[in-house]
Structure formats: structure tokens, C-alpha cells
Scaffold this active site. Structure first.
Site, PDB file in Angstrom:
ATOM      1  N   ARG A  15       0.830  -1.197   0.000  1.00  0.00           N
ATOM      2  CA  ARG A  15       0.000   0.000   0.000  1.00  0.00           C
ATOM      3  C   ARG A  15       0.870   1.255   0.000  1.00  0.00           C
ATOM      4  NH1 ARG A  15      -4.488  -0.175   4.466  1.00  0.00           N
ATOM      5  NH2 ARG A  15      -4.381  -2.338   3.827  1.00  0.00           N
ATOM      6  N   GLU A  51      -4.725 -23.455   0.648  1.00  0.00           N
ATOM      7  CA  GLU A  51      -4.579 -24.181   1.914  1.00  0.00           C
ATOM      8  C   GLU A  51      -4.530 -23.241   3.116  1.00  0.00           C
ATOM      9  OE1 GLU A  51      -4.021 -27.917   2.516  1.00  0.00           O
ATOM     10  OE2 GLU A  51      -4.813 -26.887   4.254  1.00  0.00           O
ATOM     11  N   ILE A  57      -2.082 -25.781   9.291  1.00  0.00           N
ATOM     12  CA  ILE A  57      -2.520 -27.175   9.351  1.00  0.00           C
ATOM     13  C   ILE A  57      -2.943 -27.648   7.976  1.00  0.00           C
ATOM     14  CG2 ILE A  57      -4.071 -28.811  10.456  1.00  0.00           C
ATOM     15  CD1 ILE A  57      -4.576 -26.721  12.636  1.00  0.00           C
ATOM     16  N   ASP A 107     -15.434 -15.185  10.982  1.00  0.00           N
ATOM     17  CA  ASP A 107     -14.223 -15.838  10.482  1.00  0.00           C
ATOM     18  C   ASP A 107     -14.420 -17.356  10.416  1.00  0.00           C
ATOM     19  OD1 ASP A 107     -11.097 -15.767  10.099  1.00  0.00           O
ATOM     20  OD2 ASP A 107     -11.461 -17.225  11.701  1.00  0.00           O
ATOM     21  N   LYS A 128     -14.643 -20.200   7.077  1.00  0.00           N
ATOM     22  CA  LYS A 128     -13.880 -21.441   7.015  1.00  0.00           C
ATOM     23  C   LYS A 128     -14.810 -22.656   6.950  1.00  0.00           C
ATOM     24  CE  LYS A 128     -10.043 -19.235   9.429  1.00  0.00           C
ATOM     25  NZ  LYS A 128      -9.525 -18.860  10.772  1.00  0.00           N
ATOM     26  N   GLY A 162      -1.033 -16.735  12.384  1.00  0.00           N
ATOM     27  CA  GLY A 162       0.341 -16.274  12.542  1.00  0.00           C
ATOM     28  C   GLY A 162       1.026 -16.171  11.190  1.00  0.00           C
TER      29      GLY A 162
END
Lengths: 430, 430
Positions: free
Chosen positions: B42, B126, B133, B198, B202, B304
């Protein structure tokens, strides 16, 4: 897509069943029908878990593999021969292979990989390690952009059942084995499981994939669980740990400063807070540490006809998709070509319980024995017991050779009545 | 293989770092060098976690994507726009895409999949679910020969941290949220996590892959954790359970007798013996049940920068291998085209705690209310407390509508002082 199944035992019969029951879904997922073209069996008249049309059965596996119309050979016979010859024959005849044969892969994988690659065919074997648990594909593909540093696996259900039983009931090894046999978790001759041969084959396969190197079963340091005593299990419990048979593959820096692969199977104490500690009964789990992803665990049933067949059919779909596209999967990679570290040079930690004479200076003498071999002690717990006392020492990391020499020296000390438990410690931070 | 990275925040900067640090390994695994060709940001002068050569930085993401020499676009900006336009632009320009954008995939995945397929390019994601994971690849590939029947996931680290804190410390929601914010596990505006948005994105992605159907975020029944009280958590503890925010996708038979997809996000009590119960702090895990494989679990860090980057680079290696072979991955499959079951028709179980007047006939009246709605009771626990008594009822499976109507009726009964806790129960056998 024409499929030949070699072997119709507990896994093969479930593969045949699922090929029938899931035919519509398989066709949709592959993009073309998947047809069972033949099943090789030892005896035509044997009792089987599933009905197979008589005209599909044959006792001539080699002729079935050699048929021009076969696109995929599924090998679930197990053992070295005739499995190896059949698997080598398939790509020559133009067929790809899916196998669950851990013993063969761990003994002679590179020969199989080369034959498949030379012929431009696929060789997949997810079912060879940890049954239904997807672990080879994640190691090979999902973690392909990461650097795996350690794999700790509970990959043998029989030994996990026995050790779990010893932990929960306080039973000794012999009683727990007998119960496992009575319940069908252990075979009449339990050698392959109990002595760690099965786990060692899987450790070799995991190490090869994780570290992009060639590791065979002969490279794996192997110790079974037959010498694990009720006292060892109690001693583990006293320090908040549990005994598991672990297949361990890790990157370690060798004496020459180069990264090498340490690969071994042995019982070890791990803290009860470790994710692997809660893997009960005959379940399997593989714990993976990598630099970027951190700590991952994959858990599920590690054996059984139906779970193993699930892994076989997952590979079948991949091979069939590749076949339709005229491509093949990436094949094996051993580019890193890392050496295997001798067990003596591998850094481990020991838990040692010692019965000693309860008199002044004993702890100092024991500590001196560790120090002489350059082994640093993390904790010592001393418990007086009448005339005797028990010392429980947990070391910091040292070479396995130094630790073994320390224990040898302890055994020969006059103040040491008996070394009652020696076991490695894993799954904790240094 | 030339790569453009869009976004250089916590994930993007780790992708850039790993592309540099792992360059040799990536080249060996792909079979060709992987080159970072540009990074869209940005602001050119913003502080970044990694040093990026100035000549690679650009503020014009669209121009970077449109460059002829780019083979792969990695989108880690997040959000709907401009991410969608950029992802749609990439295959037009000949590039494949790797993205971590769960919100966009859950809102408009089919549009993205079609654009990639039409152009013969790959779209991998993924990293969009459960961070590092490996779960999407196992669902799509390893279990491709099996029939998945249920997916239960802890896929939001923030809410798992808060609920774990409430469980271990007895804190209320507000205090636990505050602690999560202080430790950086929750954002200043925690709505997306706490209200389940969120997790719902998923859940939609997991349901689509598991059941080969199109499921979007709008199809997901969503309840957050803001109303979970310390009393709910205590009540769960009393029955040997723990409260988790679950993303659930399962096959259920609808009123018409057809298999349909039930997909939902809500807090639920699960037994402490369930593998998901031991998922602590901000970790994620996905529990999968399938017909042949049985029960599998995948566990690890769900968020993370570095773990998410590991998943992105795993996809990058796959795409690069496909690119070298001139093929693409299988793409999405929605052939099963299953309907989404309305929440009211979904079979669930309720845990209901009720403060009632402690007098004869109360239990009978409460039982009658359940019976009137056709809800069968599994257990009732009654505890006298001075003038009042508390009833804790756990039902058998019934439609969610019948259970909700039962609770509504209980609230209006004269003998009921207060319905103190209502929560669904998962992870147990009927």
C-alpha cells in the site's frame, strides 16, 4: 481406468468393497469410471470378507499385472516377494502402482521409485504409514515450502495398545501383551510389532520424505518394548510422563558440523502435556515440527482393513487424475542426500532410576559418574527407602554413547545396588 | 518460475522471507528456480518485518498482476476488493494463484474457481483454513476415495483462547476477551472472530470440499461466543464437558429423505474425552469423520505470519510443479450438488439448565414441555438449592426448531424462574 488388486485379505477386500460402493463418487472425482479388472488371490476358494465375481479372480498375479489393459495395480499382499517383482513389473507394462507395503518400501524403495520414474508412471503409498492418517502427502506436498526439523510418531497400534494398558492398569508387559493378543490387537507371533520392526520401516519412510534423503530400515536404530517394565511405567508416571514407542526422525548436526538425519525407534518417556501423550489404545499419531509451521499433529486409526483401504483409494484417485491428464506426480526426491547419524552421536536425554545405599556421599558419587562422561544433569530426585535410597536422574542432552557409558559405569559402582530403569526422554525442551 | 506477492503484512512478509531463505530447497523441490519478481504494497515507505529490495516494490498491484512474465500470484491482502479483481485478473494474464483469503473464497469462491479453470490455471488456498494445518489437501486428495460424513473444527484461535481462558480461570467473557486483546490474540474490534464470521467463512470452505457441493458463508448458520457465560462454562464442567466454538459441516438426511449439508458455527459442549477438548489456547484443530477412515484429527497453529506462510509456500511448490509439467491441479468439484439443510431441520442436542421452584410436579411439567415438542430427554440432573431447584436437562437428538421451541415454552412456564443456560451438545454418540 482399469484397476487390478493384488491380494484380497483384510485390506484388499475393503478396497474391492469400496470400489463397488463408491463407484459413482469415484467416477465423478476422477472424471472417468474406475473399473475393477481383476483380483489376484492365493486360493480361488478361500473365504473372503466381500463377494468378488468369480471371473475377476485369478491366482496368477504376474499375468494380471502384465495385462495390456491394466492402468493401475494396487498391491496389498505385503512382504518382500513376490510383491517387489510385481510392483517392478507394473510400470514396465504401463501401469501405475498404489501400495501399502511399508516393509518393501523401507528395504528397497529407491529401486521401486526408479522403475516408476523410468516408465513415467506413478507410485503412491500413503497407506504404508499410519493407515488412514494422511501424513505422507502433507509431508511431501503441504510442507514442501517449509523445513521439517523433527517427526515424532506413534506409528504402531499394537505397541501403543500394550503401553497404554500398562499405564492405565499397572500391568506388566507380558500380561498386557496377552490381553492385546486376546483382543486381536497383537498377533500370535508379535515380534514385528513388539520388537519395533514395523515402526522402524515406517520411520525410514517418514525420514526419507521429511528430509529428502534416502533412509532405509537398516539405517534405523531400533529398540522394542519387550524390556519395558511396570516399574518404568510407574517411574514415568511419577514424573508426569508416559511411556510411548516412538518413531523419531530429526535433523541433527553431526560431529562434522553437517546436518544429518537421526532416525530411530525406541520407547521413551514424554510429558503427559505433550499432544502425543493422549494417543490411547491402538490409535496412531504423527507429530511434526517445522521451522515455519511450528508444531503439527496428525491423528487417527493406524491400521485396519477399512481405514487402510481409505488411504489406498485416496491414492487411486490421484493416480487416476494424473493418468487422465497424461502426467505423473512429482515422484521421490532425495536431493538433500543427508547422511544418517550413528546412534552413538545422536543427542538424547536419559531418565535413570538407581537403587543406592542410603549413605552420605552417594549423590556426589553418582553425579561424578555423569560428569566424567560430560553429561549434565537436569534433575535429581532422591527418595529414602529403609536401608536403600532411590535416585531418579534426568539428564540434559548428551550423545547417546556418553549416556550409555554413564549407565554402564553406574552399574559397576559399589554403592549402586541396581539400575532399575533406563529410558530416553523426548518431547520436552532442553 | 516468477512470483508476485500481493500484500506485505504479517503473512506476506514471511512469504518473502521464506522465498529468500529457502530458495535452494524450493528450487530443488520444484525442479527450477523460484524468483520473487515483485511485491505489491500500500505504501512504499511503510515499516516491514523483512527487507524487500526497493526495485521489487510497487503500489500498483494490478499492473504487477498484469505483467507478462508473472507465473504465480500470491494474494495475501485479504478482504473482498481489490483482492477479487486481482485474483480474477491473474489467470487472464496467464498466472496461477495462491491465496489465503477465506472471506473472499467463502463469499464468491465459484467465480474464482471458474476463472482459473477457464484459463487453465491453478487456484490453491490451503492457508485460508486453519493456518499451517494441512486440512484442505487431505480433504480434497487423501480422502478422495472415501465418504466424509462430518467435519468438526476449532478454526478460530481467538475464540478458542477466550473459551480456554474462561474454562481454566472461571473468568467471564468480557474479562477473557480483555486478556486476549492485551496478549495480541484478539483485535481491538474483535467482531469478526467473536461473532463467528471468520469461523463461518472457514466452515463454508470445509463444507464445500468435504461434500463436493457449493456452500457459501451465507449458507452457514452462525452464532458467536459473546453470550457464553461463566455459568455455561461451569455447567459444562459439571457434566465433564468443555465449551468450544465449533465449525460443523455434516451430512444429514433432510425432511425429503435426501442427503443434505448441515453447516453451522456455534458454541457447543463437547466431552473432555473428545480429541478436540484438549485443543488449548489459540491452537486450531479439525476433526474429520469418514465412512472408511473413521475418525481423524489435524492439529496445529491456526494463524500467525510464519505458519500461514508455510501453507502458502506448500501451495506454491505444487503450482510450480504443475506449471513445469504443463498441467494443473484437479480444480474444485461440486458434482454432488447437495442442498444446504435449514438450521431448523438440523438434528442437534441441547443442554438446558433451568432454575425452577422446588416443589412436587416440577420435573413432570418440564418433561412434559419436552415431550410436547417431540424431544426425547437423555438425562436430567436435579439439585435442590434452598427455595429453588436447578434442573439440568440433556436431550437426545431432535430438530433444532423443536428444541428452540421447547426452550421458548420453558421460558414462559410459571414454575420456571429462569432458563440459565442453553447450549448445543456435540461430539457424543446418540
Amino acid at each position: 481406468m482399469k484397476v487390478a488388486v493384488l491380494g484380497c485379505g483384510s485390506v484388499g477386500s475393503q478396497v474391492v468393497r469400496l470400489l463397488g460402493e463408491q463407484a459413482d463418487d469415484l467416477a465423478a472425482r476422477v472424471g472417468a469410471p474406475v473399473e475393477l479388472a481383476g483380483v489376484a488371490v492365493r486360493r480361488l476358494d478361500a473365504a473372503r470378507e466381500v463377494d468378488v465375481p468369480t471371473e475377476l479372480l485369478t491366482t496368477d498375479a504376474a499375468a494380471l499385472v502384465a495385462r495390456d489393459d491394466i492402468d493401475l495395480v494396487i498391491e496389498v499382499i505385503g512382504g518382500i516377494e513376490p510383491a517387489r517383482s510385481l510392483i517392478l513389473g507394473a510400470p514396465e507394462g504401463g501401469a501405475s502402482v498404489v501400495t501399502a507395503n511399508k516393509a518393501l518400501l523401507a528395504e528397497d524403495g529407491p529401486t521401486l521409485f526408479e522403475a516408476a520414474e523410468k516408465a513415467g508412471r506413478d507410485l503412491y503409498y500413503e497407506a504404508a504409514v499410519a493407515g488412514a492418517i494422511p501424513i505422507l502427502r502433507p509431508l511431501r506436498e503441504s510442507l514442501a515450502g517449509d523445513k521439517v526439523t523433527r517427526v515424532l510418531g506413534i506409528v504402531n497400534g499394537t505397541t501403543n495398545f500394550i503401553l497404554d494398558k500398562m499405564d492405565t492398569s499397572g500391568a506388566g508387559f507380558a500380561d498386557a501383551l496377552e490381553e492385546a493378543q486376546a483382543l486381536g490387537y497383537a498377533e500370535a507371533d508379535p515380534t514385528a510389532d513388539v520388537e519395533g520392526f514395523d515402526a522402524a520401516a515406517k520411520a525410514a519412510i517418514l525420514a526419507s520424505l521429511a528430509f529428502h534423503s534416502r533412509v532405509t530400515a537398516a539405517d534405523v536404530h531400533r529398540e522394542g518394548i519387550a524390556d519395558v517394565t511396570a516399574g518404568d511405567v510407574r517411574s514415568a508416571r511419577d514424573m508426569g510422563s508416559v511411556v510411548k514407542l516412538l518413531a523419531i526422525a530429526e535433523l541433527r548436526t553431526g560431529a562434522d558440523g553437517e546436518e544429518a538425519v537421526s532416525v530411530r525407534v525406541h520407547p521413551a518417556m514424554i510429558p503427559r502435556s505433550h499432544p502425543l501423550a493422549s494417543v490411547r489404545e491402538a490409535y496412531n499419531a504423527v507429530f511434526v515440527e517445522s521451522e515455519a509451521a511450528g508444531q503439527l499433529m496428525f491423528y487417527g486409526p493406524g491400521a485396519g482393513g477399512s481405514p487402510t483401504a481409505s488411504a489406498v483409494l485416496g491414492d487411486l484417485v490421484t493416480v487416476a487424475r494424473n493418468h487422465r491428464q497424461g502426467t505423473r506426480g512429482m515422484g521421490e526426491s532425495a536431493y538433500a542426500d543427508r547422511a544418517v547419524l550413528p546412534m552413538g552421536e545422536t543427542l538424547t536425554r536419559y531418565h535413570v532410576a538407581i537403587d543406592v545405599a542410603d549413605r552420605a556421599g552417594v549423590l556426589a558419587a553418582v553425579a561424578q559418574a555423569f560428569a566424567e562422561h560430560g553429561v549434565s544433569i537436569q534433575t535429581v530426585r532422591q527418595e529414602g527407602r529403609g536401608d536403600d535410597a532411590q535416585l531418579v536422574v534426568v539428564s540434559h542432552e548428551a550423545t547417546d554413547a556418553a549416556l550409555a557409558a554413564t549407565v554402564e559405569q553406574l552399574r559397576n559402582m559399589e554403592i549402586v545396588r541396581e539400575v532399575t530403569s533406563v529410558m530416553r526422554v523426548e518431547g520436552t525442551e532442553e
